[in-house]
Design a protein around this motif. Sequence first.
Motif, PDB file in Angstrom:
ATOM      1  N   TRP A   1       0.640  -1.311   0.028  1.00 18.57           N
ATOM      2  CA  TRP A   1      -0.029  -0.097  -0.150  1.00 18.57           C
ATOM      3  C   TRP A   1       0.798   1.135  -0.146  1.00 18.57           C
ATOM      4  O   TRP A   1       0.844   2.149  -0.650  1.00 18.57           O
ATOM      5  CB  TRP A   1      -0.936  -0.008   1.135  1.00 18.57           C
ATOM      6  CG  TRP A   1      -2.152  -0.865   1.256  1.00 18.57           C
ATOM      7  CD1 TRP A   1      -1.952  -1.976   0.960  1.00 18.57           C
ATOM      8  CD2 TRP A   1      -3.484  -0.180   0.940  1.00 18.57           C
ATOM      9  NE1 TRP A   1      -3.476  -2.433   0.871  1.00 18.57           N
ATOM     10  CE2 TRP A   1      -4.211  -1.605   0.900  1.00 18.57           C
ATOM     11  CE3 TRP A   1      -4.094   1.011   0.865  1.00 18.57           C
ATOM     12  CZ2 TRP A   1      -5.756  -1.246   0.574  1.00 18.57           C
ATOM     13  CZ3 TRP A   1      -5.290   1.064   0.751  1.00 18.57           C
ATOM     14  CH2 TRP A   1      -6.492  -0.079   0.501  1.00 18.57           C
ATOM     15  N   GLY A   2       1.890   1.076   0.647  1.00 20.75           N
ATOM     16  CA  GLY A   2       2.736   2.204   0.938  1.00 20.75           C
ATOM     17  C   GLY A   2       3.472   2.834  -0.278  1.00 20.75           C
ATOM     18  O   GLY A   2       3.646   3.832  -0.710  1.00 20.75           O
ATOM     19  N   ALA A   3       3.967   1.478  -0.985  1.00 21.22           N
ATOM     20  CA  ALA A   3       4.566   1.862  -2.180  1.00 21.22           C
ATOM     21  C   ALA A   3       3.737   2.371  -3.212  1.00 21.22           C
ATOM     22  O   ALA A   3       4.345   3.041  -4.120  1.00 21.22           O
ATOM     23  CB  ALA A   3       5.263   0.362  -2.800  1.00 21.22           C
ATOM     24  N   ALA A   4       2.393   2.091  -3.082  1.00 21.34           N
ATOM     25  CA  ALA A   4       1.628   2.845  -4.298  1.00 21.34           C
ATOM     26  C   ALA A   4       1.215   4.131  -3.776  1.00 21.34           C
ATOM     27  O   ALA A   4       0.067   4.718  -4.431  1.00 21.34           O
ATOM     28  CB  ALA A   4       0.296   1.715  -4.323  1.00 21.34           C
TER      29      ALA A   4
ATOM     30  N   ALA B   1      -8.110  -7.220  -1.362  1.00 22.70           N
ATOM     31  CA  ALA B   1      -9.423  -7.118  -1.984  1.00 22.70           C
ATOM     32  C   ALA B   1      -9.523  -5.562  -2.294  1.00 22.70           C
ATOM     33  O   ALA B   1      -9.919  -5.282  -3.619  1.00 22.70           O
ATOM     34  CB  ALA B   1     -10.661  -7.600  -1.414  1.00 22.70           C
ATOM     35  N   ARG B   2      -9.250  -4.703  -1.144  1.00 23.32           N
ATOM     36  CA  ARG B   2      -9.289  -3.472  -1.513  1.00 23.32           C
ATOM     37  C   ARG B   2      -8.405  -3.040  -2.529  1.00 23.32           C
ATOM     38  O   ARG B   2      -8.792  -2.208  -3.376  1.00 23.32           O
ATOM     39  CB  ARG B   2      -9.211  -2.832  -0.033  1.00 23.32           C
ATOM     40  CG  ARG B   2     -10.361  -2.733   0.952  1.00 23.32           C
ATOM     41  CD  ARG B   2      -9.706  -2.094   2.149  1.00 23.32           C
ATOM     42  NE  ARG B   2      -9.521  -0.628   2.273  1.00 23.32           N
ATOM     43  CZ  ARG B   2      -9.111  -0.123   3.071  1.00 23.32           C
ATOM     44  NH1 ARG B   2      -8.701  -0.637   4.293  1.00 23.32           N
ATOM     45  NH2 ARG B   2      -8.737   1.466   3.001  1.00 23.32           N
ATOM     46  N   ARG B   3      -7.314  -3.475  -2.328  1.00 23.08           N
ATOM     47  CA  ARG B   3      -6.104  -2.968  -3.266  1.00 23.08           C
ATOM     48  C   ARG B   3      -6.331  -3.373  -4.607  1.00 23.08           C
ATOM     49  O   ARG B   3      -5.987  -2.524  -5.465  1.00 23.08           O
ATOM     50  CB  ARG B   3      -4.837  -3.594  -2.626  1.00 23.08           C
ATOM     51  CG  ARG B   3      -3.524  -2.832  -3.345  1.00 23.08           C
ATOM     52  CD  ARG B   3      -2.244  -3.399  -2.805  1.00 23.08           C
ATOM     53  NE  ARG B   3      -2.173  -4.603  -2.274  1.00 23.08           N
ATOM     54  CZ  ARG B   3      -1.943  -5.841  -3.032  1.00 23.08           C
ATOM     55  NH1 ARG B   3      -1.681  -5.512  -4.333  1.00 23.08           N
ATOM     56  NH2 ARG B   3      -1.768  -6.973  -2.478  1.00 23.08           N
TER      57      ARG B   3
ATOM     58  N   ASP C   1     -15.171  11.398   3.098  1.00 25.88           N
ATOM     59  CA  ASP C   1     -15.059  10.566   2.224  1.00 25.88           C
ATOM     60  C   ASP C   1     -13.726   9.991   2.288  1.00 25.88           C
ATOM     61  O   ASP C   1     -12.525  10.538   2.121  1.00 25.88           O
ATOM     62  CB  ASP C   1     -14.894  11.703   0.914  1.00 25.88           C
ATOM     63  CG  ASP C   1     -14.923  10.764  -0.385  1.00 25.88           C
ATOM     64  OD1 ASP C   1     -14.457   9.629  -0.311  1.00 25.88           O
ATOM     65  OD2 ASP C   1     -14.960  11.262  -1.302  1.00 25.88           O
ATOM     66  N   ASN C   2     -13.501   8.594   2.337  1.00 19.98           N
ATOM     67  CA  ASN C   2     -12.318   7.909   2.831  1.00 19.98           C
ATOM     68  C   ASN C   2     -11.458   7.828   1.453  1.00 19.98           C
ATOM     69  O   ASN C   2     -10.468   7.037   1.600  1.00 19.98           O
ATOM     70  CB  ASN C   2     -12.615   6.641   3.497  1.00 19.98           C
ATOM     71  CG  ASN C   2     -13.081   6.884   4.784  1.00 19.98           C
ATOM     72  OD1 ASN C   2     -12.343   7.585   5.786  1.00 19.98           O
ATOM     73  ND2 ASN C   2     -14.113   6.331   5.233  1.00 19.98           N
ATOM     74  N   SER C   3     -11.834   8.116   0.543  1.00 21.03           N
ATOM     75  CA  SER C   3     -10.962   8.163  -0.812  1.00 21.03           C
ATOM     76  C   SER C   3      -9.769   9.164  -0.386  1.00 21.03           C
ATOM     77  O   SER C   3      -8.946   8.983  -1.006  1.00 21.03           O
ATOM     78  CB  SER C   3     -11.897   8.832  -2.047  1.00 21.03           C
ATOM     79  OG  SER C   3     -12.374   9.914  -2.000  1.00 21.03           O
ATOM     80  N   GLN C   4     -10.157  10.007   0.592  1.00 24.32           N
ATOM     81  CA  GLN C   4      -9.082  11.226   0.799  1.00 24.32           C
ATOM     82  C   GLN C   4      -8.242  10.614   2.038  1.00 24.32           C
ATOM     83  O   GLN C   4      -6.944  10.729   1.861  1.00 24.32           O
ATOM     84  CB  GLN C   4      -9.730  12.443   1.162  1.00 24.32           C
ATOM     85  CG  GLN C   4     -10.642  13.100   0.032  1.00 24.32           C
ATOM     86  CD  GLN C   4      -9.762  13.379  -0.982  1.00 24.32           C
ATOM     87  OE1 GLN C   4      -8.576  14.116  -1.165  1.00 24.32           O
ATOM     88  NE2 GLN C   4     -10.379  13.023  -2.339  1.00 24.32           N
ATOM     89  N   THR C   5      -8.738   9.773   3.026  1.00 25.86           N
ATOM     90  CA  THR C   5      -8.210   9.218   3.798  1.00 25.86           C
ATOM     91  C   THR C   5      -7.308   8.339   3.485  1.00 25.86           C
ATOM     92  O   THR C   5      -6.390   7.808   4.084  1.00 25.86           O
ATOM     93  CB  THR C   5      -8.878   9.018   5.081  1.00 25.86           C
ATOM     94  OG1 THR C   5      -9.899   8.010   4.772  1.00 25.86           O
ATOM     95  CG2 THR C   5      -9.770  10.141   5.707  1.00 25.86           C
ATOM     96  N   GLY C   6      -7.416   7.560   2.468  1.00 27.63           N
ATOM     97  CA  GLY C   6      -7.026   6.341   2.035  1.00 27.63           C
ATOM     98  C   GLY C   6      -5.565   6.986   1.086  1.00 27.63           C
ATOM     99  O   GLY C   6      -4.883   6.109   1.007  1.00 27.63           O
ATOM    100  N   LYS C   7      -5.234   8.136   1.051  1.00 28.07           N
ATOM    101  CA  LYS C   7      -4.007   8.637   0.363  1.00 28.07           C
ATOM    102  C   LYS C   7      -3.084   8.828   1.358  1.00 28.07           C
ATOM    103  O   LYS C   7      -3.345   9.200   2.565  1.00 28.07           O
ATOM    104  CB  LYS C   7      -4.435   9.833  -0.447  1.00 28.07           C
ATOM    105  CG  LYS C   7      -5.291   9.929  -1.568  1.00 28.07           C
ATOM    106  CD  LYS C   7      -5.538  11.227  -2.150  1.00 28.07           C
ATOM    107  CE  LYS C   7      -6.516  11.310  -3.294  1.00 28.07           C
ATOM    108  NZ  LYS C   7      -6.716  12.510  -3.815  1.00 28.07           N
ATOM    109  N   LEU C   8      -1.885   8.259   1.080  1.00 25.15           N
ATOM    110  CA  LEU C   8      -0.466   8.231   2.055  1.00 25.15           C
ATOM    111  C   LEU C   8      -0.594   9.597   2.532  1.00 25.15           C
ATOM    112  O   LEU C   8      -0.237  10.660   1.818  1.00 25.15           O
ATOM    113  CB  LEU C   8       0.498   7.550   1.180  1.00 25.15           C
ATOM    114  CG  LEU C   8       1.708   7.363   2.161  1.00 25.15           C
ATOM    115  CD1 LEU C   8       1.320   6.445   3.288  1.00 25.15           C
ATOM    116  CD2 LEU C   8       2.841   6.995   1.344  1.00 25.15           C
ATOM    117  N   SER C   9      -0.372   9.853   4.038  1.00 22.53           N
ATOM    118  CA  SER C   9      -0.032  11.237   4.579  1.00 22.53           C
ATOM    119  C   SER C   9       0.890  11.125   5.428  1.00 22.53           C
ATOM    120  O   SER C   9       1.463  12.267   5.892  1.00 22.53           O
ATOM    121  CB  SER C   9      -1.573  11.325   5.376  1.00 22.53           C
ATOM    122  OG  SER C   9      -1.552  10.628   6.491  1.00 22.53           O
ATOM    123  N   GLY C  10       1.526   9.883   5.863  1.00 21.56           N
ATOM    124  CA  GLY C  10       2.746  10.006   6.506  1.00 21.56           C
ATOM    125  C   GLY C  10       2.521   9.628   8.053  1.00 21.56           C
ATOM    126  O   GLY C  10       3.125   9.494   8.783  1.00 21.56           O
TER     127      GLY C  10
END
Length: 266
Positions: free
Chosen positions: A14-17, A200-202, A254-263
């Motif tokens: 996930w992190g690499a993506a 499955a999510r990924r 909207d978890n499409s935003q929280t799903g982006k890597l934030s550190g």
Amino acid sequence: MTGWGDLARECEIWGAAGRTATWWWRDDDAVAATPALDRLLEVARGPIGLAVIPAGLHGDLAPRLRQSPAALVLQHGYQHRNHAPEGGRKSEFPDERDAQAVARDLSDGFRKLSAAFGGQFLPVLTPPWNRIGGRSVAILQSIGFIGLTRYQPRTTRVVHGLNQVNTHVDVIDWRGKNGPSGGFLGEDACLSLFIGHLQARRQGQADRDEPTGVLSHHLVHDPATWRFLEKLRDFLANQAAARLLDPSAAFREDNSQTGKLSGSNA
């Protein structure tokens, strides 16, 4: 056998993506301030959604939870009583039940938890046994609910105006596959379920933006269950690409935003 290293490798993918593997934690059947609840809150040490049964609420629970502001209260039905027809799967709010009785119970429970917990009450319904009839779901928004949580990956994010965020790994072995019913499901089984949902999510086989949900029941935890949850807490705290969400964030954003890597991590 599936181990923690396998789960770490999935999070690294996930992190690499450039994405964060989001999680959330729900615990069911809270009614009172008990030693088991104290241990749960100590193990969690952070955000958790407590599904509280309104009809069974004891006066000591609200003062105890005010000491743990990261714990938010969800509504766990009303009495946690089965009203399904004989031979049917257990449900407090099946479609066969009288609609007025359903609306009364849901509304009474909502008012009771709102009055007891104030801003610590997150208006999300957790139906007992994770089952609720479609007619009951259709009235939830009119009562004031913003969310619904059941079990298994969601097929749609919004249901009758409610944000739906489910759980995916129940750590309890209710069917007694590994011994007496109510014991720990087992580390290998739980880790396999976590990895399965994350994969499955990924891969787009499940909703990419639904946080992976942990489901526990503090009143029936055995020592092995507590140890696993402690390990899981520490694991998430040390994964750069994993984040345990506050329940309010899981349901309001909207978890499409929280799903982006934030550190940030849990």
